[in-house]
Design a protein around this motif. Structure first.
Motif, PDB file in Angstrom:
ATOM      1  N   CYS A  67       0.830  -1.209   0.000  1.00  0.00           N
ATOM      2  CA  CYS A  67       0.000   0.000   0.000  1.00  0.00           C
ATOM      3  C   CYS A  67       0.860   1.253   0.000  1.00  0.00           C
ATOM      4  N   HIS A  68       1.909   1.249   0.800  1.00  0.00           N
ATOM      5  CA  HIS A  68       2.800   2.410   0.872  1.00  0.00           C
ATOM      6  C   HIS A  68       3.494   2.649  -0.473  1.00  0.00           C
ATOM      7  N   THR A  70       2.451   1.666  -3.421  1.00  0.00           N
ATOM      8  CA  THR A  70       1.430   2.069  -4.391  1.00  0.00           C
ATOM      9  C   THR A  70       1.116   3.556  -4.248  1.00  0.00           C
ATOM     10  N   GLU A  71       1.003   4.010  -3.010  1.00  0.00           N
ATOM     11  CA  GLU A  71       0.740   5.428  -2.769  1.00  0.00           C
ATOM     12  C   GLU A  71       1.869   6.294  -3.325  1.00  0.00           C
TER      13      GLU A  71
END
Length: 93
Positions: A67-68, A70-71
């Motif tokens: 997630c990190h 991707t952000e």
């Protein structure tokens, strides 16, 4: 699909279509074989899953890293292509 932190052998047996005593025997064997991390409360007739196992922690950490990353990728893309920011904002709202 449902995630349980504990379940009675009555519930487990009903869920898989076997008698509660058989559900307890199978769970006991799985614990002994290392295929499941849990404890059996024989007084209350409950199977307590060890939810803070290393594998769950590793899985959670891996998801957080994805997630990190991707952000970060999305933020870089929006910096280079500002029109994407408007598109992403419209899609999420």
């Amino acid at each position: 699909s449902r995630i349980y932190t504990n379940i009675s052998f009555d519930q487990l047996g009903a869920l898989v279509g076997i008698p509660p005593a058989q559900a307890e025997q199978i769970a006991s064997k799985m614990i002994a074989d290392g295929r499941m991390t849990a404890t059996i409360d024989q007084v209350d007739g409950v199977l307590d899953f060890q939810t803070e196992s290393e594998s769950m922690t590793n899985w959670d950490n891996a998801i957080a890293r994805v997630c990190h990353k991707t952000e970060k990728i999305v933020l870089r893309a929006v910096e280079r292509h500002p029109h994407l920011g408007a598109t992403l904002g419209a899609a999420s709202g």
